[in-house]
Design a protein around this motif. Structure first.
Motif, mmCIF file in Angstrom:
data_model
loop_
_atom_site.group_PDB
_atom_site.id
_atom_site.type_symbol
_atom_site.label_atom_id
_atom_site.label_comp_id
_atom_site.label_asym_id
_atom_site.label_seq_id
_atom_site.Cartn_x
_atom_site.Cartn_y
_atom_site.Cartn_z
ATOM 1 N N SER A 86 45.368 32.739 63.241
ATOM 2 C CA SER A 86 44.259 33.607 62.820
ATOM 3 C C SER A 86 44.767 35.016 62.521
ATOM 4 C CB SER A 86 43.169 33.643 63.887
ATOM 5 O OG SER A 86 43.617 34.363 64.996
ATOM 6 N N GLN A 87 43.946 35.768 61.805
ATOM 7 C CA GLN A 87 44.275 37.156 61.451
ATOM 8 C C GLN A 87 43.061 38.019 61.761
ATOM 9 O OE1 GLN A 87 47.011 37.121 57.541
ATOM 10 N NE2 GLN A 87 44.944 36.408 57.132
ATOM 11 N N SER A 88 43.312 39.204 62.335
ATOM 12 C CA SER A 88 42.184 40.112 62.599
ATOM 13 C C SER A 88 41.954 41.078 61.445
ATOM 14 C CB SER A 88 42.443 40.902 63.885
ATOM 15 O OG SER A 88 43.675 41.578 63.770
ATOM 16 N N GLY A 95 43.048 40.267 57.874
ATOM 17 C CA GLY A 95 43.586 39.603 56.679
ATOM 18 C C GLY A 95 43.154 40.368 55.436
ATOM 19 N N ARG A 96 44.114 40.554 54.521
ATOM 20 C CA ARG A 96 43.825 41.356 53.315
ATOM 21 C C ARG A 96 43.734 40.482 52.074
ATOM 22 N NH1 ARG A 96 48.009 44.380 55.235
ATOM 23 N NH2 ARG A 96 49.402 43.756 53.550
ATOM 24 N N GLY A 97 42.816 40.855 51.182
ATOM 25 C CA GLY A 97 42.743 40.198 49.885
ATOM 26 C C GLY A 97 43.053 41.202 48.790
ATOM 27 N N ARG A 98 42.954 40.741 47.550
ATOM 28 C CA ARG A 98 43.166 41.605 46.391
ATOM 29 C C ARG A 98 42.041 42.622 46.292
ATOM 30 N NH1 ARG A 98 42.150 39.975 41.248
ATOM 31 N NH2 ARG A 98 43.390 41.212 39.836
ATOM 32 N N LEU A 99 42.299 43.711 45.588
ATOM 33 C CA LEU A 99 41.298 44.751 45.321
ATOM 34 C C LEU A 99 40.654 45.259 46.613
ATOM 35 C CD1 LEU A 99 39.639 42.965 42.225
ATOM 36 C CD2 LEU A 99 41.471 44.657 42.177
ATOM 37 N N SER A 113 47.475 40.751 62.961
ATOM 38 C CA SER A 113 46.567 41.514 62.101
ATOM 39 C C SER A 113 46.571 40.855 60.719
ATOM 40 C CB SER A 113 47.000 42.979 62.029
ATOM 41 O OG SER A 113 48.369 43.066 61.689
ATOM 42 N N SER A 114 47.764 40.800 60.105
ATOM 43 C CA SER A 114 47.892 40.198 58.771
ATOM 44 C C SER A 114 49.311 39.636 58.642
ATOM 45 C CB SER A 114 47.640 41.274 57.714
ATOM 46 O OG SER A 114 48.316 40.969 56.516
ATOM 47 N N THR A 115 49.427 38.396 58.208
ATOM 48 C CA THR A 115 50.776 37.824 58.044
ATOM 49 C C THR A 115 51.558 38.604 56.988
ATOM 50 O OG1 THR A 115 49.892 36.197 56.476
ATOM 51 C CG2 THR A 115 50.143 35.468 58.771
ATOM 52 N N ASN A 116 50.863 39.156 55.970
ATOM 53 C CA ASN A 116 51.573 39.957 54.967
ATOM 54 C C ASN A 116 52.205 41.203 55.603
ATOM 55 O OD1 ASN A 116 50.790 38.242 52.830
ATOM 56 N ND2 ASN A 116 50.435 39.972 51.468
ATOM 57 N N LYS A 173 34.866 26.108 42.668
ATOM 58 C CA LYS A 173 34.782 26.988 43.845
ATOM 59 C C LYS A 173 36.182 27.370 44.341
ATOM 60 C CE LYS A 173 30.360 25.334 45.553
ATOM 61 N NZ LYS A 173 29.652 24.859 46.739
ATOM 62 N N LYS A 174 36.262 28.574 44.941
ATOM 63 C CA LYS A 174 37.571 29.083 45.376
ATOM 64 C C LYS A 174 38.015 28.404 46.676
ATOM 65 C CE LYS A 174 39.787 33.495 46.582
ATOM 66 N NZ LYS A 174 39.894 34.896 46.183
ATOM 67 N N VAL A 175 39.249 27.906 46.677
ATOM 68 C CA VAL A 175 39.791 27.269 47.884
ATOM 69 C C VAL A 175 40.998 28.026 48.433
ATOM 70 C CG1 VAL A 175 41.371 25.657 46.712
ATOM 71 C CG2 VAL A 175 40.332 24.987 48.879
HETATM 72 C C1 BTN Z 1 42.497 37.203 47.538
HETATM 73 O O1 BTN Z 1 41.863 36.177 47.243
HETATM 74 O O2 BTN Z 1 42.064 38.317 47.249
HETATM 75 C C2 BTN Z 1 43.827 37.064 48.217
HETATM 76 C C3 BTN Z 1 43.699 36.593 49.631
HETATM 77 C C4 BTN Z 1 45.035 36.438 50.337
HETATM 78 C C5 BTN Z 1 44.857 36.103 51.796
HETATM 79 C C6 BTN Z 1 46.158 35.782 52.469
HETATM 80 S S1 BTN Z 1 45.904 35.084 54.071
HETATM 81 C C7 BTN Z 1 47.605 35.222 54.430
HETATM 82 C C8 BTN Z 1 48.080 36.540 53.855
HETATM 83 N N1 BTN Z 1 47.883 37.628 54.793
HETATM 84 C C9 BTN Z 1 46.975 38.499 54.347
HETATM 85 O O3 BTN Z 1 46.595 39.523 54.970
HETATM 86 N N2 BTN Z 1 46.507 38.133 53.141
HETATM 87 C C10 BTN Z 1 47.139 36.932 52.680
#
Ligand code: BTN
Length: 267
Positions: A55-57, A59-63, A31-34, A126-128
């Protein structure tokens, strides 16, 4: 991936190996490595344990944003750390990770990567890469911090979500060839070990000088987005709390701690 629950996900078959002193757990899909790293941290996993997935199903980002990456195309990694620093310095770990990732990309690929405060790595505007640090602490003690990062390694433009195709990039797009994810991982570990040591020994002055060396934020006009409101100013420094210090149009200085910031186009 079907939602099977975090405890079961941790036990999914995966590769386990040691690299440069770190224990690596490499999964096919999570689901998410975090989330998995957090579960391992709660169960007592050692400092420096790294969880990776093709892969992640979820994956979470900020906000509360989502993080998308097609299978096998990115470096999706979460590391468990338990640094012996005061709880108030935890936000600085995001800035430290940004230093580490910018250096990792420069050393492993030669691309001119720079930090956009607080948690993005940019190449050519650009964001990498995005960074998501999540922590658990009491008033006095850090239990663990999960340092999560997603580097767009070998994506083509069409792999990026449509609304990110103008604003995001990948190392492959910048270089015109694939990059080795294991090379990135090794350099990440080497740079992390060096800079966390420097930060623990010398604190904010160390972090600030390394951050300034690697950033693309200071000296730029920025728009800080606060809900429906936005504030414009010039980014001038970072603070001990890991905040961005902005000179507003009336000349006053204001510190922003967790806001969304847009860099204005270079004139
Ligand atoms: C962002 O730009 O908002 C942060 C993104 C972070 C993504 C990484 S991918 C590996 C790890 N597992 C997650 O669910 N999120 C972080």
């Amino acid at each position: 991936m079907v939602n099977i629950g975090i405890e079961k996900e941790v036990s999914l078959p995966h590769k386990r190996f040691r690299l440069l002193g770190k224990e690596i757990h490499l999964y096919r899909e999570l689901s998410s490595t975090n989330s998995i790293a957090r579960q391992m941290a709660i169960s007592g996993a050692a400092e420096g344990t790294i969880v990776m997935s093709r892969s992640q199903s979820a994956g979470r980002g900020r906000l509360e944003r989502q993080w998308f990456c097609p299978p096998g195309k990115g470096l999706l990694l979460s590391m468990i750390v338990r640094p012996k620093i005061h709880v108030q310095f935890v936000p600085q770990l995001t800035l430290l990770t940004a230093v580490v990732v910018a250096e990792t990309i420069k050393k492993a690929t030669g691309c001119a990567a720079g930090i956009k405060w607080p948690n993005d790595i940019f190449i050519n505007g650009k964001k990498v890469c995005g960074i998501l640090a999540e922590s658990s602490f009491t008033r006095a003690k850090i239990e663990y911090v999960i340092i999560g990062l997603g580097i767009n390694a070998n994506l083509d433009t069409l792999h990026l979500p449509p609304d990110c195709q103008e604003t995001s990039t990948s190392l492959r797009l910048e270089l015109g060839q694939n990059v080795s994810r294991i090379k990135l991982l090794k350099q990440f570990i080497l740079s992390w070990d060096e800079h966390i040591r420097g930060f623990i020994n010398a604190g904010h002055p160390y972090l600030r000088s390394k951050w300034i060396e690697n950033n693309v934020t200071l000296g730029r006009n920025v728009t800080v987005n606060k809900g429906k409101n936005s504030i414009n100013g010039l980014a001038v420094d970072i603070s001990e709390k890991g905040g961005l210090i902005v000179r507003l149009t009336d000349g006053s200085l204001q510190e922003f701690l967790a806001e969304d910031v847009t860099l204005s186009k270079k004139g």
